[in-house]
Design a protein around this motif. Structure first.
Motif, mmCIF file in Angstrom:
data_model
loop_
_atom_site.group_PDB
_atom_site.id
_atom_site.type_symbol
_atom_site.label_atom_id
_atom_site.label_comp_id
_atom_site.label_asym_id
_atom_site.label_seq_id
_atom_site.Cartn_x
_atom_site.Cartn_y
_atom_site.Cartn_z
ATOM 1 N N ARG A 219 0.856 -1.386 -0.130
ATOM 2 C CA ARG A 219 -0.011 -0.217 0.062
ATOM 3 C C ARG A 219 0.933 1.182 0.112
ATOM 4 O O ARG A 219 1.835 1.443 0.826
ATOM 5 N N THR A 220 0.588 2.207 -0.656
ATOM 6 C CA THR A 220 1.276 3.578 -0.978
ATOM 7 C C THR A 220 0.476 4.750 -0.591
ATOM 8 O O THR A 220 -0.594 4.815 -0.377
ATOM 9 N N ASP A 221 1.395 5.805 -0.774
ATOM 10 C CA ASP A 221 0.897 7.096 -0.616
ATOM 11 C C ASP A 221 -0.004 7.289 0.303
ATOM 12 O O ASP A 221 0.631 6.941 1.766
ATOM 13 N N ASN A 222 -1.382 7.824 0.326
ATOM 14 C CA ASN A 222 -2.018 8.004 1.437
ATOM 15 C C ASN A 222 -2.480 6.769 2.244
ATOM 16 O O ASN A 222 -3.069 7.056 3.414
ATOM 17 N N ALA A 223 -2.366 5.918 1.759
ATOM 18 C CA ALA A 223 -2.650 4.460 2.808
ATOM 19 C C ALA A 223 -1.489 4.313 3.562
ATOM 20 O O ALA A 223 -2.037 3.382 4.664
ATOM 21 N N HIS A 242 -7.313 5.064 11.620
ATOM 22 C CA HIS A 242 -7.709 5.451 10.420
ATOM 23 C C HIS A 242 -7.347 4.439 9.429
ATOM 24 O O HIS A 242 -8.133 4.242 8.353
ATOM 25 N N LYS A 243 -6.017 4.521 9.319
ATOM 26 C CA LYS A 243 -5.458 3.634 8.118
ATOM 27 C C LYS A 243 -5.595 2.060 8.528
ATOM 28 O O LYS A 243 -5.255 1.224 7.521
ATOM 29 N N LEU A 245 -3.909 -0.425 10.026
ATOM 30 C CA LEU A 245 -2.865 -1.289 9.847
ATOM 31 C C LEU A 245 -2.006 -1.898 11.147
ATOM 32 O O LEU A 245 -1.191 -2.620 10.988
ATOM 33 N N SER A 312 2.447 -6.147 9.801
ATOM 34 C CA SER A 312 2.837 -5.264 8.855
ATOM 35 C C SER A 312 4.405 -4.870 8.548
ATOM 36 O O SER A 312 4.900 -5.050 9.713
ATOM 37 N N ASP A 330 -2.784 -8.674 3.082
ATOM 38 C CA ASP A 330 -2.571 -8.381 1.500
ATOM 39 C C ASP A 330 -1.851 -9.662 1.053
ATOM 40 O O ASP A 330 -2.385 -10.132 -0.084
#
Length: 337
Positions: A219-223, A242-243, A245, A312, A330
């Motif tokens: 997962r990238t950027d805003n994730a 919020h995320k 993870l 993670s 994932d």
């Protein structure tokens, strides 16, 4: 004793003993093949010549054969194609009815025939010679018609079949199959074919999933859940929630990873005043991380091999800046687990 009496006497033996005899007979065939491949003036020399021809091809290897040899030829074609050597299978009977158009300039024909006298191979063999294509013949008879017509005759050891009548193709097809594997692997090594290349040719199924890289699944950027060392813990909790993870990466001033806060770190910090505690007071400053080129299977192994498995992993570039994060879910969804 006639043949039926001989077969009946054989059938009276223990099935397990008979099965072991089959394996031993076929193993003898493989041993003989290995010895022949090591002979530089026999099969080994012809094998090396065939490898050189195939490596220099601008086109494909056209694999052909009929009957049991045809089944082996199909498998050899599939192995060649999946390991970096462009290859197609052409049925010799269909070749005689139009499929010779599939055999083009720049190709080579790899023909399998135990006897070397298979009449159905006549048209495709003649087409290869007529158009100047290399004809590589895999047969057990060096003086057969096919071997005599070949650019390179790859003569396999001729040994007894393992069936009691000595008729059913068993030892011969096994040695053909092993020869095809040996050819594919030799070409693979000469091409410098890597596990990454293998993954490119096998994107489907569990094997394909295990050969995918972390870059493809992260997962990238805003994730990505991110914070700074001076972020209040109450805001870290919001970001972590919020995320979803179970962790937050803490970035230094230059954007490199300064530390990591997991939900475990958060639980251990509950005895602090979270209104005044900062991320730098709680973070782990030496977390486990990975690079983007790591195989997904390796990432999963790293997660699970720890005394306390983690869920993670942050992915860092060469400057130790986070470019993504991969979660165990994932990997499982991708079929890695």
């Amino acid at each position: 004793m006639n043949m039926s009496t001989h077969i009946s006497s054989q059938a009276s033996s223990s099935p397990g003993v008979e099965a072991a005899d089959v394996v031993r007979t076929e193993r003898a065939g493989l041993d003989a093949l290995a010895e022949a491949l090591e002979n530089p003036v026999g099969l080994g020399g012809a094998f090396a010549e065939a490898v050189e021809i195939i490596l220099a091809l601008p086109g494909r290897v056209v694999v052909t054969g009929i009957g049991k040899s045809g089944h082996i030829a199909r498998k050899v074609q599939a192995t060649l194609a999946s390991t970096g050597t462009p290859a197609i299978f052409v049925h010799p009977a269909e070749a005689s009815h139009g499929d010779l158009g599939m055999v083009q300039k720049g190709d080579a024909v790899l023909a399998f025939s135990n006897s070397g006298e298979t009449t159905e191979l006549g048209d495709i063999a003649a087409h290869a010679r007529r158009t100047g294509l290399p004809l590589l013949a895999v047969t057990s008879r060096s003086h057969s018609t096919l071997a005599s017509a070949a650019t390179v005759a790859l003569t396999l050891p001729s040994l007894p079949e393992s069936c009691p009548m000595g008729l059913a193709p068993t030892t011969s097809t096994l040695t053909q199959l092993a020869f095809g594997d040996a050819l594919a692997v030799a070409l693979l090594r000469q091409r410098g074919f890597t596990a990454t290349d293998f993954g490119t040719y096998h994107p489907g199924g569990r094997l394909g999933a295990r050969l995918r890289t972390v870059r493809e699944l992260m997962r990238t950027d805003n994730a990505m859940p991110l914070a700074t060392p001076n972020t209040p813990m109450r805001d870290v909790i919001v970001e972590m929630t919020h995320k979803a993870l179970g962790c937050v990466a803490i970035l230094g001033e230059n954007g490199t990873l300064a530390g990591l806060i997991t939900d475990g770190d958060l639980r251990r910090a509950l005895d602090h005043d979270l209104t005044t505690t900062l991320a730098k007071d709680v973070m782990n400053d030496s977390p486990l991380t990975i690079g983007p080129g790591i195989f997904a299977s390796e990432a999963l192994r790293l997660m699970n091999e720890r005394k306390r498995p983690i869920t993670s992993l942050f992915v860092l570039d060469d400057e130790r800046k986070p470019i993504g994060v991969v979660h165990v879910h994932d990997l499982i969804r991708a079929g890695v687990g």
